[in-house]
Design an enzyme around this catalytic site. Structure first.
Site, short mmCIF file in Angstrom:
data_model
loop_
_atom_site.label_atom_id
_atom_site.label_comp_id
_atom_site.label_asym_id
_atom_site.label_seq_id
_atom_site.Cartn_x
_atom_site.Cartn_y
_atom_site.Cartn_z
N ALA A 298 -40.34 -80.50 14.89
CA ALA A 298 -38.92 -80.25 14.57
C ALA A 298 -37.97 -80.50 15.73
O ALA A 298 -36.76 -80.24 15.59
CB ALA A 298 -38.69 -78.87 13.98
N ALA A 299 -38.46 -81.04 16.85
CA ALA A 299 -37.54 -81.36 17.95
C ALA A 299 -36.53 -82.42 17.48
O ALA A 299 -35.33 -82.34 17.78
CB ALA A 299 -38.32 -81.86 19.16
N GLY A 300 -37.03 -83.39 16.71
CA GLY A 300 -36.13 -84.43 16.17
C GLY A 300 -35.12 -83.82 15.21
O GLY A 300 -33.94 -84.23 15.19
N ASP A 301 -35.53 -82.84 14.44
CA ASP A 301 -34.61 -82.19 13.49
C ASP A 301 -33.54 -81.38 14.24
O ASP A 301 -32.38 -81.35 13.83
CB ASP A 301 -35.39 -81.28 12.53
CG ASP A 301 -36.43 -82.06 11.74
OD1 ASP A 301 -36.16 -83.24 11.41
OD2 ASP A 301 -37.52 -81.51 11.48
O1 RIB Z 1 -39.92 -82.79 11.41
C1 RIB Z 1 -40.84 -81.75 11.31
C2 RIB Z 1 -41.26 -81.55 9.89
O2 RIB Z 1 -42.00 -82.67 9.47
C3 RIB Z 1 -42.18 -80.37 9.65
O3 RIB Z 1 -41.47 -79.18 9.45
C4 RIB Z 1 -43.01 -80.81 8.48
O4 RIB Z 1 -42.69 -80.15 7.30
C5 RIB Z 1 -42.77 -82.31 8.35
O5 RIB Z 1 -42.01 -82.58 7.27
#
Ligand code: RIB
Length: 319
Positions: free
Chosen positions: A246-249
């Protein structure tokens, strides 16, 4: 007024920390299983809310306990869930292994995410938003339809082409910002991207395919902003990596919030990186996003690692 609409995936992340990734055919032991709310769409929605935006999410979850878990979690994070439907398919699931270096390996079971349809997005009032966030864990025709509707309604589009997938040129051209990582940019351009100069060459190829503005996330190497007649490398922050999930998120959430401003004001069509003050605004947004991405690497799990704006301010003051 809500300012960001996320059309994307919601997953229950089933995570095990292990000393290393298993080889094909091999069984290894890891630590206790942990279940976190995840999915790129939901992660980006929560990231943006924690940083001060008002966010709605459109997607699908199953009529199962993971579906309840993910919906309750979004509500607890103050994301508007009225555009999320329950589906007969199972809720999306991600099976994640995190190794001793904090790198991850993910197998997705899309479930209800695979049912998010173009007609789902046609029911949304796009004109009430300033920015649409898209990723690729739902069907590409749905992503394309959402981008078309956003464009028709004067809503900016930020496309995170993750996970890596081929895309139609039409979708690439509809995005005001396309934000791939090295792997995604490599696939989209057929070139190997592993440093700033290869990212610059590949970003040019994406611009030739019709992209308007490209921001390449380069992990600990920061990010590269590329547009016609404009490139700028923004270095990142060095942190002790616990888990990169989730660093990209977190990066996308941070960039989105800074892009539109916390007041949620609309961007003007004249915004272009050829305009020096707009370029400064984008550079500032990317610096902020790098801090969000770096901070997310310091905690375990997808959504538990997404920072709020006080944590980001404190982190930036220290670095
Ligand atoms: O970007 C991270 C996400 O990628 C995770 O939370 C997982 O669900 C996948 O979709």
């Amino acid at each position: 007024m809500e300012n960001i609409l996320v059309v994307g995936s919601l997953n229950a992340d089933l995570v095990v920390r292990a000393p290393r990734f298993p080889q094909p055919g091999e069984t290894i032991s890891g630590e206790d299983l942990q279940v976190f709310p995840g999915g790129k769409g939901a992660n980006q929605a929560v990231a943006a809310v924690r940083l001060g935006a008002k966010v709605s999410m459109l997607g699908r979850v199953g009529r199962d306990t993971f579906g309840d878990f993910l919906l309750d979690n979004l509500k607890a994070n103050h994301v508007n869930t009225t555009l999320i439907q329950r589906d007969d398919a199972s809720t999306g699931t991600a099976i994640i292994v995190v190794d001793a270096d904090g790198q991850n390996s993910i197998v997705l079971s899309p479930g209800a995410n695979g049912k998010v349809s173009p007609s789902d997005v046609e029911s949304a009032s796009f004109s009430t938003f300033s920015l649409l966030l898209l990723q690729l864990e739902i069907p590409t025709p749905t992503v394309l339809r959402a981008a078309q509707l956003a464009r028709q309604n004067g809503v900016r589009v930020l496309l995170n082409p993750a996970p890596a997938k081929e895309l139609p040129d039409e979708l690439i051209a509809l995005a005001d910002f396309i934000v791939p990582n090295e792997t995604e940019l490599s696939l989209l351009t057929g070139t190997q991207v592993n440093d700033v100069s290869s990212a610059e060459a590949a970003a040019k190829k994406l611009l030739e395919r019709g992209a308007q503005n490209v921001i390449v996330t380069l992990g600990s190497k920061g990010a590269l902003i590329a547009a016609k007649d404009f490139t700028r490398h923004i270095p990142s922050y060095q942190v002790n990596v616990v888990d990169t999930t989730a660093a990209g998120d977190a990066f996308i959430g941070g960039f989105a919030v800074e892009l539109i401003g916390r007041s949620g004001g609309s961007l003007t069509p004249a915004d272009s990186l050829e305009n020096a003050s707009y370029a400064k605004h984008i550079e500032k947004a990317v610096r902020y996003a790098c801090a969000c991405g770096a901070l997310a690497c310091t905690k375990f799990g997808a959504q538990p690692s997404l920072p709020n704006r006080f944590e980001v301010e404190e982190f930036r003051a220290r670095h």
